[in-house]
Each structure stands twice: as C-alpha cells, then as structure tokens.
Design a protein around this motif. Structure first.
Motif, PDB file in Angstrom:
ATOM      1  N   LEU A  21       0.822  -1.204   0.000  1.00  0.00           N
ATOM      2  CA  LEU A  21       0.000   0.000   0.000  1.00  0.00           C
ATOM      3  C   LEU A  21       0.860   1.260   0.000  1.00  0.00           C
ATOM      4  N   SER A  22       2.007   1.204   0.640  1.00  0.00           N
ATOM      5  CA  SER A  22       2.909   2.363   0.637  1.00  0.00           C
ATOM      6  C   SER A  22       3.471   2.625  -0.763  1.00  0.00           C
ATOM      7  N   LEU A  23       3.581   1.582  -1.582  1.00  0.00           N
ATOM      8  CA  LEU A  23       4.038   1.769  -2.964  1.00  0.00           C
ATOM      9  C   LEU A  23       3.099   2.689  -3.731  1.00  0.00           C
ATOM     10  N   PHE A  24       1.817   2.600  -3.426  1.00  0.00           N
ATOM     11  CA  PHE A  24       0.839   3.442  -4.110  1.00  0.00           C
ATOM     12  C   PHE A  24       1.115   4.925  -3.850  1.00  0.00           C
ATOM     13  N   PHE A  25       1.564   5.228  -2.650  1.00  0.00           N
ATOM     14  CA  PHE A  25       1.769   6.629  -2.288  1.00  0.00           C
ATOM     15  C   PHE A  25       3.158   7.151  -2.659  1.00  0.00           C
ATOM     16  N   PHE A  26       4.135   6.260  -2.797  1.00  0.00           N
ATOM     17  CA  PHE A  26       5.506   6.713  -3.018  1.00  0.00           C
ATOM     18  C   PHE A  26       6.021   6.530  -4.434  1.00  0.00           C
ATOM     19  N   LEU A  27       5.348   5.760  -5.267  1.00  0.00           N
ATOM     20  CA  LEU A  27       5.801   5.554  -6.636  1.00  0.00           C
ATOM     21  C   LEU A  27       4.987   6.403  -7.604  1.00  0.00           C
ATOM     22  N   ASP A  28       5.568   6.639  -8.757  1.00  0.00           N
ATOM     23  CA  ASP A  28       4.868   7.368  -9.815  1.00  0.00           C
ATOM     24  C   ASP A  28       4.623   6.439 -10.995  1.00  0.00           C
ATOM     25  N   GLY A  29       3.696   6.816 -11.829  1.00  0.00           N
ATOM     26  CA  GLY A  29       3.416   6.039 -13.036  1.00  0.00           C
ATOM     27  C   GLY A  29       2.408   4.941 -12.779  1.00  0.00           C
ATOM     28  N   ILE A  31       2.895   1.751 -12.385  1.00  0.00           N
ATOM     29  CA  ILE A  31       3.267   0.667 -11.476  1.00  0.00           C
ATOM     30  C   ILE A  31       2.780   0.915 -10.052  1.00  0.00           C
ATOM     31  N   LYS A  32       2.441   2.157  -9.733  1.00  0.00           N
ATOM     32  CA  LYS A  32       1.997   2.452  -8.380  1.00  0.00           C
ATOM     33  C   LYS A  32       0.682   1.762  -8.044  1.00  0.00           C
ATOM     34  N   TYR A  33      -0.112   1.415  -9.055  1.00  0.00           N
ATOM     35  CA  TYR A  33      -1.407   0.778  -8.803  1.00  0.00           C
ATOM     36  C   TYR A  33      -1.271  -0.662  -8.329  1.00  0.00           C
ATOM     37  N   ILE A  34      -0.100  -1.248  -8.475  1.00  0.00           N
ATOM     38  CA  ILE A  34       0.152  -2.572  -7.899  1.00  0.00           C
ATOM     39  C   ILE A  34       0.048  -2.491  -6.377  1.00  0.00           C
ATOM     40  N   GLY A  35       0.368  -1.329  -5.844  1.00  0.00           N
ATOM     41  CA  GLY A  35       0.276  -1.127  -4.406  1.00  0.00           C
ATOM     42  C   GLY A  35      -1.125  -1.290  -3.853  1.00  0.00           C
ATOM     43  N   LEU A  36      -2.134  -1.130  -4.688  1.00  0.00           N
ATOM     44  CA  LEU A  36      -3.509  -1.310  -4.222  1.00  0.00           C
ATOM     45  C   LEU A  36      -3.821  -2.762  -3.864  1.00  0.00           C
ATOM     46  N   LEU A  37      -2.989  -3.691  -4.298  1.00  0.00           N
ATOM     47  CA  LEU A  37      -3.165  -5.091  -3.903  1.00  0.00           C
ATOM     48  C   LEU A  37      -2.975  -5.260  -2.396  1.00  0.00           C
ATOM     49  N   GLY A  38      -2.298  -4.303  -1.788  1.00  0.00           N
ATOM     50  CA  GLY A  38      -2.130  -4.340  -0.340  1.00  0.00           C
ATOM     51  C   GLY A  38      -3.455  -4.271   0.399  1.00  0.00           C
ATOM     52  N   ILE A  39      -4.441  -3.629  -0.198  1.00  0.00           N
ATOM     53  CA  ILE A  39      -5.769  -3.551   0.425  1.00  0.00           C
ATOM     54  C   ILE A  39      -6.373  -4.944   0.561  1.00  0.00           C
ATOM     55  N   ILE A  40      -6.170  -5.776  -0.449  1.00  0.00           N
ATOM     56  CA  ILE A  40      -6.700  -7.142  -0.411  1.00  0.00           C
ATOM     57  C   ILE A  40      -6.034  -7.939   0.709  1.00  0.00           C
ATOM     58  N   LEU A  41      -4.718  -7.796   0.827  1.00  0.00           N
ATOM     59  CA  LEU A  41      -4.009  -8.516   1.889  1.00  0.00           C
ATOM     60  C   LEU A  41      -4.460  -8.048   3.269  1.00  0.00           C
TER      61      LEU A  41
END
Length: 64
Positions: A21-29, A31-41
């Motif tokens: 989930l932190s990837l969503f907030f700290f990455l650009d482009g 690829i940052k949407y992969i961080g939303l998989l953290g919500i599922i976990l």
C-alpha cells in the motif's frame, strides 16, 4: 465464512499489505497501482478468511 488464516499468516499479510500500500503513495506512473493489492491482503488479514485458500483447501488457522 469459516476462518482459514492463522495468526502468523495474518501478521505476514498485514506487513506485506502495508508495504504494498505504501508503494501506491511513493511511486509514480502506472506501477503504483500494484500497491492497491495491499488492500486485499489487509482485508483478508482482518477478516481471517482468504477465498484462494478455500479453492486450494489450505488452512493455517489452528482450531483452539
């Protein structure tokens, strides 16, 4: 809904979910949407149920 996520599994899911989930907030482009998989976990950790575990008949929840 029968619990199938144990305590160690739950801790790992919470840590991994927060990292993703932190990837969503700290990455650009895109690829940052992969961080939303953290919500599922995080969701599966808090409800102690994983639908994928049901498909593969995995159970890490100990019966106390």
């Amino acid at each position: 809904m029968k619990k199938n996520v144990g305590s160690v599994d739950k801790i790992v899911r919470i840590i991994l979910g927060l990292v993703l989930l932190s990837l969503f907030f700290f990455l650009d482009g895109g690829i940052k949407y992969i961080g939303l998989l953290g919500i599922i976990l995080l969701l599966t950790a808090f409800i102690s149920f994983c639908p994928i575990y049901t498909i593969f008949r995995i159970n890490t929840h100990s019966k106390e």
